[in-house]
Design a protein around this motif. Sequence first.
Motif, mmCIF file in Angstrom:
data_model
loop_
_atom_site.group_PDB
_atom_site.id
_atom_site.type_symbol
_atom_site.label_atom_id
_atom_site.label_comp_id
_atom_site.label_asym_id
_atom_site.label_seq_id
_atom_site.Cartn_x
_atom_site.Cartn_y
_atom_site.Cartn_z
ATOM 1 N N GLY A 72 0.770 -1.231 0.000
ATOM 2 C CA GLY A 72 0.000 0.000 0.000
ATOM 3 C C GLY A 72 0.798 1.276 0.000
ATOM 4 N N ILE A 73 2.051 1.216 0.473
ATOM 5 C CA ILE A 73 2.807 2.459 0.640
ATOM 6 C C ILE A 73 3.119 3.128 -0.703
ATOM 7 C CG2 ILE A 73 5.065 1.276 0.683
ATOM 8 C CD1 ILE A 73 5.907 3.384 2.795
ATOM 9 N N GLY A 74 3.416 2.341 -1.731
ATOM 10 C CA GLY A 74 3.716 2.915 -3.047
ATOM 11 C C GLY A 74 2.519 3.597 -3.677
ATOM 12 N N PRO A 75 1.393 2.871 -3.856
ATOM 13 C CA PRO A 75 0.196 3.511 -4.424
ATOM 14 C C PRO A 75 -0.325 4.665 -3.571
ATOM 15 C CG PRO A 75 0.020 1.127 -4.549
ATOM 16 C CD PRO A 75 1.234 1.418 -3.726
ATOM 17 N N SER A 76 -0.242 4.550 -2.238
ATOM 18 C CA SER A 76 -0.696 5.639 -1.368
ATOM 19 C C SER A 76 0.154 6.892 -1.562
ATOM 20 C CB SER A 76 -0.630 5.208 0.100
ATOM 21 O OG SER A 76 -1.607 4.237 0.380
ATOM 22 N N THR A 77 1.463 6.710 -1.681
ATOM 23 C CA THR A 77 2.359 7.846 -1.884
ATOM 24 C C THR A 77 2.146 8.475 -3.247
ATOM 25 O OG1 THR A 77 3.993 6.790 -0.439
ATOM 26 C CG2 THR A 77 4.771 8.583 -1.840
ATOM 27 N N TYR A 78 1.962 7.645 -4.261
ATOM 28 C CA TYR A 78 1.691 8.170 -5.607
ATOM 29 C C TYR A 78 0.402 8.997 -5.611
ATOM 30 C CZ TYR A 78 0.176 8.261 -10.468
ATOM 31 O OH TYR A 78 -0.276 8.663 -11.701
ATOM 32 N N ALA A 79 -0.643 8.486 -4.955
ATOM 33 C CA ALA A 79 -1.913 9.217 -4.891
ATOM 34 C C ALA A 79 -1.756 10.525 -4.137
ATOM 35 C CB ALA A 79 -2.976 8.342 -4.224
ATOM 36 N N LEU A 80 -1.009 10.501 -3.039
ATOM 37 C CA LEU A 80 -0.775 11.717 -2.242
ATOM 38 C C LEU A 80 -0.042 12.769 -3.054
ATOM 39 C CD1 LEU A 80 -0.713 13.341 0.372
ATOM 40 C CD2 LEU A 80 1.243 11.968 1.112
ATOM 41 N N VAL A 81 1.022 12.374 -3.742
ATOM 42 C CA VAL A 81 1.798 13.309 -4.557
ATOM 43 C C VAL A 81 0.947 13.858 -5.703
ATOM 44 C CG1 VAL A 81 3.747 13.474 -6.164
ATOM 45 C CG2 VAL A 81 4.047 12.352 -3.953
ATOM 46 N N SER A 82 0.141 13.007 -6.311
ATOM 47 C CA SER A 82 -0.707 13.450 -7.426
ATOM 48 C C SER A 82 -1.721 14.484 -6.972
ATOM 49 C CB SER A 82 -1.420 12.241 -8.050
ATOM 50 O OG SER A 82 -0.497 11.321 -8.576
ATOM 51 N N ILE A 83 -2.288 14.305 -5.785
ATOM 52 C CA ILE A 83 -3.243 15.284 -5.258
ATOM 53 C C ILE A 83 -2.535 16.592 -4.905
ATOM 54 C CG2 ILE A 83 -4.569 15.803 -3.162
ATOM 55 C CD1 ILE A 83 -5.964 13.223 -3.426
ATOM 56 N N CYS A 84 -1.353 16.496 -4.286
ATOM 57 C CA CYS A 84 -0.572 17.708 -3.973
ATOM 58 C C CYS A 84 -0.245 18.473 -5.256
ATOM 59 C CB CYS A 84 0.714 17.327 -3.241
ATOM 60 S SG CYS A 84 0.461 16.757 -1.542
ATOM 61 N N ARG A 85 0.059 17.746 -6.307
ATOM 62 C CA ARG A 85 0.358 18.385 -7.596
ATOM 63 C C ARG A 85 -0.858 19.159 -8.106
ATOM 64 N NH1 ARG A 85 -0.511 16.615 -12.860
ATOM 65 N NH2 ARG A 85 0.817 17.612 -14.430
ATOM 66 N N GLN A 86 -2.044 18.588 -7.963
ATOM 67 C CA GLN A 86 -3.258 19.275 -8.391
ATOM 68 C C GLN A 86 -3.474 20.553 -7.584
ATOM 69 O OE1 GLN A 86 -5.100 18.588 -10.956
ATOM 70 N NE2 GLN A 86 -4.306 16.564 -11.486
ATOM 71 N N TRP A 87 -3.241 20.491 -6.296
ATOM 72 C CA TRP A 87 -3.394 21.689 -5.445
ATOM 73 C C TRP A 87 -2.395 22.771 -5.828
ATOM 74 C CZ3 TRP A 87 -3.657 18.522 -0.276
ATOM 75 C CH2 TRP A 87 -4.966 18.025 -0.123
ATOM 76 N N ILE A 88 -1.150 22.367 -6.059
ATOM 77 C CA ILE A 88 -0.108 23.330 -6.416
ATOM 78 C C ILE A 88 -0.428 24.010 -7.744
ATOM 79 C CG2 ILE A 88 2.324 23.506 -7.135
ATOM 80 C CD1 ILE A 88 2.881 21.293 -5.011
ATOM 81 N N ARG A 89 -1.065 23.277 -8.640
ATOM 82 C CA ARG A 89 -1.446 23.843 -9.945
ATOM 83 C C ARG A 89 -2.749 24.632 -9.867
ATOM 84 N NH1 ARG A 89 1.390 21.147 -14.148
ATOM 85 N NH2 ARG A 89 -0.316 21.380 -15.632
ATOM 86 N N GLY A 90 -3.309 24.775 -8.665
ATOM 87 C CA GLY A 90 -4.495 25.602 -8.474
ATOM 88 C C GLY A 90 -5.805 24.928 -8.791
ATOM 89 N N ASN A 91 -5.830 23.608 -8.853
ATOM 90 C CA ASN A 91 -7.048 22.872 -9.190
ATOM 91 C C ASN A 91 -7.799 22.459 -7.928
ATOM 92 O OD1 ASN A 91 -6.375 22.987 -11.943
ATOM 93 N ND2 ASN A 91 -5.126 21.156 -11.777
ATOM 94 N N ARG A 92 -9.083 22.685 -7.925
ATOM 95 C CA ARG A 92 -9.936 22.231 -6.825
ATOM 96 C C ARG A 92 -10.523 20.873 -7.202
ATOM 97 N NH1 ARG A 92 -13.360 27.541 -4.759
ATOM 98 N NH2 ARG A 92 -11.557 28.822 -4.171
#
Length: 222
Positions: A37-57
């Motif tokens: 679970g740690i790999g997919p969980s980390t990938y999902a976390l980073v992907s969501i952070c990327r969306q926030w940084i790009r200004g996406n809600r």
Amino acid sequence: MLKSVEKLNSIFTSILNLVYVNALWVLFTLLGLGVFGIGPSTYALVSICRQWIRGNRIPVFETYWKYYKENFKESVLISWIYLFVGFVIAVDLLTVTNWYLRVALLIVGFIYLLSLVYIFPIMAHYNWNGIILKMKMSLLFGIACLQYSLLFFLVAGVLYWAAVTFFPGVLTFFGVSFLFFLITWTANQVFTRMEMEDSKEININEHVKENCNEKTNGIKVS
């Protein structure tokens, strides 16, 4: 006054979102029995952070679940590789007594950390195929923009030292999510810089080609 309230509300909302995704990271890591679970969980976390940084809600849970499933197998394999390499380096550092070997291991460990910082942001940002390519590019990005990497290590180190020293309970709520938000923000700066440099190089090459064509106007070229 209204702008100050809105800004304060935005800050609290961001903090709550970090707490939320931190809980999701822990939950989905446990659901994957840790190693799965740690790999997919980390990938999902980073992907969501990327969306926030790009200004996406985005809807957090639905988006997290989507990313968790998106690159499941590759995320698991990459996490296993980095966990194994990190374990070997840590054991060697604890057992090796030769000073020269320890220095060599510290250098290898630093290279390992550089690659580790960028591997999941690369997975979230680029549609490249192949684990080896992504691992190689993660190291190249880390070395090419070493100043960003060193700044990240410094800022993260100071912030987490301060948190552990003065507010240790805070890390329970967003210790993981805030770290990967910093990682994703740093990686985004690096990716943007590299892409801008590539764009300038392309424009320069096109300009050179145009000038070459203009110089050969009316001239017979064999």
